[in-house]
Structures are given as structure tokens and as C-alpha cells.
Design a protein around this motif. Structure first.
Motif, PDB file in Angstrom:
ATOM      1  N   ILE A   1       3.750   9.609  36.328  1.00 36.81           N
ATOM      2  CA  ILE A   1       1.939   9.765  35.877  1.00 36.81           C
ATOM      3  C   ILE A   1       1.899  11.670  36.099  1.00 36.81           C
ATOM      4  CG2 ILE A   1      -0.048   9.497  37.341  1.00 36.81           C
ATOM      5  CD1 ILE A   1       0.845   7.417  37.401  1.00 36.81           C
ATOM      6  N   GLU A   2       1.186  11.862  34.905  1.00 31.73           N
ATOM      7  CA  GLU A   2       0.169  13.116  35.242  1.00 31.73           C
ATOM      8  C   GLU A   2      -1.046  13.297  34.708  1.00 31.73           C
ATOM      9  OE1 GLU A   2       0.807  17.426  32.532  1.00 31.73           O
ATOM     10  OE2 GLU A   2       3.247  16.081  33.173  1.00 31.73           O
ATOM     11  N   TYR A   3      -2.217  12.986  35.760  1.00 33.77           N
ATOM     12  CA  TYR A   3      -3.101  12.809  35.790  1.00 33.77           C
ATOM     13  C   TYR A   3      -4.237  14.213  35.125  1.00 33.77           C
ATOM     14  CZ  TYR A   3      -8.559  12.458  37.163  1.00 33.77           C
ATOM     15  OH  TYR A   3      -9.788  12.614  36.802  1.00 33.77           O
ATOM     16  N   PRO A   4      -5.030  13.963  34.034  1.00 31.80           N
ATOM     17  CA  PRO A   4      -5.385  12.312  33.268  1.00 31.80           C
ATOM     18  C   PRO A   4      -4.811  12.646  31.802  1.00 31.80           C
ATOM     19  CG  PRO A   4      -6.673  14.461  32.904  1.00 31.80           C
ATOM     20  CD  PRO A   4      -5.958  14.974  33.596  1.00 31.80           C
ATOM     21  N   GLU A   5      -3.661  12.940  32.223  1.00 34.52           N
ATOM     22  CA  GLU A   5      -3.177  12.869  30.984  1.00 34.52           C
ATOM     23  C   GLU A   5      -1.683  11.771  30.308  1.00 34.52           C
ATOM     24  OE1 GLU A   5      -1.214  17.225  31.143  1.00 34.52           O
ATOM     25  OE2 GLU A   5      -3.009  18.078  31.088  1.00 34.52           O
ATOM     26  N   SER A   6      -0.925  12.057  30.890  1.00 34.02           N
ATOM     27  CA  SER A   6       0.022  10.865  30.864  1.00 34.02           C
ATOM     28  C   SER A   6       0.704  10.057  31.853  1.00 34.02           C
ATOM     29  CB  SER A   6       1.166  11.528  30.689  1.00 34.02           C
ATOM     30  OG  SER A   6       1.879  12.422  30.871  1.00 34.02           O
ATOM     31  N   LEU A   7       0.770   9.362  31.127  1.00 38.40           N
ATOM     32  CA  LEU A   7       2.221   7.873  32.204  1.00 38.40           C
ATOM     33  C   LEU A   7       2.878   7.176  31.529  1.00 38.40           C
ATOM     34  CD1 LEU A   7      -0.180   4.900  34.909  1.00 38.40           C
ATOM     35  CD2 LEU A   7       1.834   4.326  32.837  1.00 38.40           C
ATOM     36  N   GLU A   8       4.159   7.080  31.953  1.00 36.70           N
ATOM     37  CA  GLU A   8       4.987   6.528  31.625  1.00 36.70           C
ATOM     38  C   GLU A   8       5.573   5.445  32.424  1.00 36.70           C
ATOM     39  OE1 GLU A   8       8.599   9.381  31.181  1.00 36.70           O
ATOM     40  OE2 GLU A   8       7.120  10.374  29.538  1.00 36.70           O
ATOM     41  N   LEU A   9       6.360   4.749  31.785  1.00 36.01           N
ATOM     42  CA  LEU A   9       6.666   3.418  32.565  1.00 36.01           C
ATOM     43  C   LEU A   9       7.506   2.184  32.208  1.00 36.01           C
ATOM     44  CD1 LEU A   9       6.128   0.669  31.933  1.00 36.01           C
ATOM     45  CD2 LEU A   9       3.348   0.246  32.280  1.00 36.01           C
ATOM     46  N   LYS A  10       8.823   1.655  32.414  1.00 30.67           N
ATOM     47  CA  LYS A  10      10.116   0.841  32.646  1.00 30.67           C
ATOM     48  C   LYS A  10       9.887  -0.404  32.679  1.00 30.67           C
ATOM     49  CE  LYS A  10      13.029   4.847  32.288  1.00 30.67           C
ATOM     50  NZ  LYS A  10      14.496   5.311  32.615  1.00 30.67           N
TER      51      LYS A  10
END
Length: 161
Positions: free
Chosen positions: A60-69
Motif C-alpha cells: 500500500i502506498e497512500y493514496p496512490e496504490s494498493l496490491e493484493l494476492k
């Protein structure tokens, strides 16, 4: 969307809102700030498996990006998926949501063929973002509840696509 990234971020990181928007979501539980379990029923033609899903937020990089598996198990079906989302500021104001997912699907659902799966996937993604936009525009409020898994936990997740 016309809102800023900061205004949109809580909606995309609130499991309660995500559960409302995810097509076929029967249940979504925040097990920890970086772990979600869910039950999703997805119908492709005559095949309608109900997946038990385990997802972990890996970045997570607020408020720019989110990754999940995520992994999903259903009778005679399973999937592994990685997904990422970026909230990109537009020059004239507002935000563009860039989303990408890669999934490896196996089981009876695959017997329906790539064209059917792609069609259903596109329909589900459009419904998700349409529902999300409706919730944002209704200004129902949301609370950011997701965090990235500790680095050692994120590395232990075995989803290779």
C-alpha cells in the motif's frame, strides 16, 4: 471519478464497501488489517462455483496504490490472483482509477472457454466500478481499514502467475 485520490482512498480500502460492490460477494471479513476472507459466488454459464477466498494486501502506498494476492477454492475449481490498483490524479481535477488483475483459473469453470470467462469477467468488473461510483456519489462514507502485510508475511504468500 471527480473526487480526489484522498477522498476516494477510504472507499477502495474499506472491506464493508468492497463487499457491497463485489459481484457475488456473500461475505467479506477483515481478519487483520492486511488479511481478508470472503465467499464469492461467480456464475459462468451453467457453472456457478462458490469460492472461499483468502486475500492478503501485499503493498500500500497512500493514496496512490494498493496490491493484493488472493486464492480461491470451490468444489472442482480454484484460482490464484494478483491485483493492483492505482489512483491517478487528472490534470483538470478528479481521479482515474487504473486497475489490473492476473488470474490463473483451473477446474470445471475453465471448460467453458476463454471467451466466456473474459465476457463474464468484463461484466463483473464493470458492475464493480459502477457500484463503487454509486456509493462514492451517494457520499455514504467509508473508513480506510487496510494495511500492507509485514514484508516477511507478504513474501510467504505463494501466488506466482
Amino acid at each position: 471519478m471527480e473526487q480526489s485520490r484522498e477522498e476516494l482512498w477510504p472507499y477502495f480500502t474499506d472491506p464493508d464497501v468492497l463487499a457491497q460492490c463485489a459481484p457475488g460477494c456473500k461475505e467479506m471479513i477483515l481478519e487483520s488489517p492486511h488479511e481478508i476472507t470472503a465467499v464469492l459466488a461467480v456464475g459462468v454459464g451453467s457453472v456457478k462455483p462458490e469460492f472461499d477466498v483468502d486475500a492478503v494486501v501485499t503493498h500500500i502506498e497512500y493514496p496512490e496504490s494498493l496490491e493484493l494476492k488472493a486464492t480461491g477454492q470451490a468444489p472442482r475449481n480454484e484460482f490464484e490472483m494478483t491485483a493492483s490498483m492505482e489512483l491517478l490524479e487528472r490534470e483538470g481535477g478528479g481521479t482515474t482509477v487504473a486497475w489490473e488483475a492476473n488470474a490463473d483459473v483451473s477446474g470445471t469453470i475453465v471448460s467453458l472457454g476463454g471467451r466466456a470467462l473474459k465476457s463474464v469477467t468484463n461484466r463483473l468488473v464493470k458492475k464493480y466500478f459502477s457500484d463503487m461510483q454509486a456509493i462514492v456519489e451517494a457520499d455514504e462514507g467509508a473508513e480506510s481499514k487496510l494495511e500492507a502485510a509485514p514484508e516477511e508475511k507478504a513474501k510467504d504468500i505463494d501466488v506466482e502467475l
